[in-house]
Design a protein around this motif. Structure first.
Motif, PDB file in Angstrom:
ATOM      1  N   ALA A  93     -15.259   2.293   2.444  1.00 13.01           N
ATOM      2  CA  ALA A  93     -14.398   3.096   3.314  1.00 13.01           C
ATOM      3  C   ALA A  93     -15.098   4.359   3.769  1.00 13.01           C
ATOM      4  N   ASN A 129       1.554   3.386   2.223  1.00 17.78           N
ATOM      5  CA  ASN A 129       0.899   4.501   2.905  1.00 17.78           C
ATOM      6  C   ASN A 129       1.736   4.957   4.093  1.00 17.78           C
ATOM      7  N   GLU A 149     -11.022  -0.515   3.776  1.00 16.86           N
ATOM      8  CA  GLU A 149     -10.608  -0.442   2.386  1.00 16.86           C
ATOM      9  C   GLU A 149     -11.819  -0.601   1.468  1.00 16.86           C
ATOM     10  N   PRO A 202       0.795  -1.236   0.000  1.00 13.69           N
ATOM     11  CA  PRO A 202       0.000   0.000   0.000  1.00 13.69           C
ATOM     12  C   PRO A 202       0.825   1.283   0.000  1.00 13.69           C
ATOM     13  N   CYS A 237      -3.005  11.096  -7.941  1.00 14.73           N
ATOM     14  CA  CYS A 237      -4.441  10.837  -7.927  1.00 14.73           C
ATOM     15  C   CYS A 237      -5.112  11.710  -8.991  1.00 14.73           C
ATOM     16  N   ARG A 250     -10.215  10.729   0.821  1.00 21.87           N
ATOM     17  CA  ARG A 250      -9.648   9.682  -0.014  1.00 21.87           C
ATOM     18  C   ARG A 250     -10.143   8.304   0.420  1.00 21.87           C
ATOM     19  N   GLN A 251     -10.374   7.433  -0.559  1.00 20.72           N
ATOM     20  CA  GLN A 251     -10.803   6.067  -0.257  1.00 20.72           C
ATOM     21  C   GLN A 251      -9.762   5.324   0.570  1.00 20.72           C
ATOM     22  N   ASP A 252      -8.476   5.676   0.374  1.00 21.11           N
ATOM     23  CA  ASP A 252      -7.412   4.996   1.122  1.00 21.11           C
ATOM     24  C   ASP A 252      -6.980   5.798   2.343  1.00 21.11           C
TER      25      ASP A 252
END
Length: 473
Positions: free
Chosen positions: A335, A78, A331, A76, A270, A323-325
């Motif tokens: 989300a 992140n 997830e 990921p 993005c 953000r979706q993440d």
């Protein structure tokens, strides 16, 4: 060939959007000056930025290269797993970078004459020196953040780190960072200072900050008038410092062409949802609170709902990047709770990502609820939009303190996340303290504009940087 044609710069950012974005802006400025530029990304980020490739037709002296970050494709990458990325880059990317730079320095039609590497990629500076290539460091964070990082060994020696332990008075002043004695509290130190000093990630940063002074020059995305005192402390540690920010303002000043052809318009990992611009067109002047916690910021579902209630209860229209993440532990399509979408229909607008510079420049936007990443902080300054600060990582804690207490262009809400405080702080930014904050912001925004335009300090410093690169000194 003349020196201008022969000069070839390799730009190598740390593989995160906040580091990639300003170096892409610098790449465009260097190409505009006629220099050859190679922009080196990791394979993962290179794939995310494939839409940049056609822009090479507008920048004939620009090329893109990529290199492995050593992580699996499905990692990921992140902020919660940033250690994985940091240590993988150090162990896997380092030897591959040496091979790539050796090739570009000997086999290329235009050999690399200068490496500009990210401030937390010291291995790139060391390898460049080994191969006889001039090396400079680009610092993607704030100068005030850099100075606090550089003082960490002294804080360790005095037993002042880590902070945030049980019973720790986080509002206690930090007296061992020269120039910041009356401003900096323990809670304003970079988040890494909350780790144990023997933590591998903590030790990595300590070593990187020691290494940064080995560079032949330091490039800062800031301007002299914004951080004169801090710069006076940093300056003796480096042979050359170039303050060339805000880069977004410098781009506007230096390059007069269609923005759709600009690298700065395509520098996001993005894809922006531009429907929010139409929504903003329908909102009253300076009424909207724009909310974004950056490309890597994370929050819990509990925090998400506190912000949601605080925004709704403030009575202000809001544009919120969720953000979706960006929600920890959740997830996929679930989300973002459905009730969040339903509950914001009347007053809010949610997007997964927004064209931030355009949003901040929109006349409907009156406040910026931000994580205070350095890019976002500068973009808020350039747009002249008051800020409400909710920092989480890196230099964001100290940036938010400077926004509220030094520049007085916003309010600091760090280390708290409850709906009543959020509501109260939004109302203060948009109503009670609006006039006071706006007055300070107008002054700072003008300083930023003046620095980036002809005759300004950053405009001049960019010319000096380009001149020095051409000379290959």
């Amino acid at each position: 060939m003349d020196q201008q044609q022969q000069a070839h710069i390799l730009l190598f950012p740390f593989p995160a959007l906040g580091h990639i974005k300003p170096l892409l802006s610098l790449a465009e400025l260097l190409c505009h000056a006629g220099l050859h530029v190679t922009f080196l990304n990791t394979d993962h980020n290179h794939r995310c930025l494939t839409h940049l490739q056609p822009l090479s037709t507008h920048f004939p002296t620009l090329r893109f290269e990529s290199i492995s970050d050593g992580l699996p494709t499905d990692h990921p990458r992140n902020v919660q797993l940033v250690g994985d990325l940091i240590f993988s880059v150090k162990s896997v990317t380092k030897p591959r970078f040496r091979d790539l730079l050796a090739d570009l320095s000997t086999k290329s039609e235009h050999p690399v004459t200068c490496v500009i590497a990210d401030g937390i990629m010291s291995f790139a500076i060391d390898i460049a020196k080994e191969l006889g290539v001039r090396a400079m460091t680009f610092w993607a964070f704030s100068p005030c953040g850099l100075w606090s990082f550089l003082c960490m060994p002294k804080l360790i020696e005095e037993g002042q780190l880590p902070v945030g332990g049980e019973g720790d008075d986080m509002d206690q002043m930090v007296r061992s960072v020269p120039g910041m004695e009356s401003i900096l509290r323990r809670r304003d130190l970079p988040d890494i200072c909350r780790q144990q000093v023997d933590d591998p990630l903590f030790q990595f940063f300590v070593e990187e900050f020691k290494a940064i002074t080995r560079t032949s020059a330091l490039i800062l995305n800031s301007f002299d008038q914004l951080e004169a005192l801090t710069l006076s402390h940093i300056d003796p540690l480096f042979s050359r410092i170039y303050t060339i920010g805000p880069l977004t303002a410098l781009l506007t000043s230096r390059i007069a062409h269609d923005v759709s052809r600009s690298l700065s318009s395509f520098n996001n990992l993005c894809e922006a949802d531009r429907s929010c611009m139409t929504w903003l067109d329908s909102q009253p002047l300076r009424s909207v609170v724009y909310v974004s916690f950056g490309s890597t910021g994370m929050m819990t579902r509990g925090q998400l709902f506190e912000f949601w209630h605080g925004l709704i209860n403030s009575g202000k229209p809001f544009l919120w990047v969720v953000r979706q993440d960006g929600i920890a532990g959740v997830e996929g399509e679930h989300a973002i709770p459905e009730e969040l979408h339903e509950g914001t229909k009347d007053r809010g607008f949610l997007v997964d990502w927004a064209p931030q510079e355009e949003v901040l420049a929109h006349q409907a936007v009156g406040g910026f609820l931000t994580h205070n990443g350095w890019n976002s902080t500068l973009e808020g300054i350039v747009a002249g939009v008051p800020m409400l600060c909710w920092p989480t990582i890196a230099d964001q804690h100290i940036n938010s303190r400077w926004v509220s207490e030094v520049w007085r262009i916003g309010l600091d809400m760090k280390d708290t996340c409850d709906r009543s405080t959020i509501e109260m702080m939004i109302r203060a930014m948009m109503e009670e303290r609006r006039e006071e904050i706006t007055k300070s912001m107008d002054r700072i925004a003008k300083l930023a504009y003046d620095s980036a335009n002809q005759g300004g300090s950053s405009y001049h410093n960019l010319d000096k940087l380009i001149e020095d690169i051409k000379k290959k000194v």
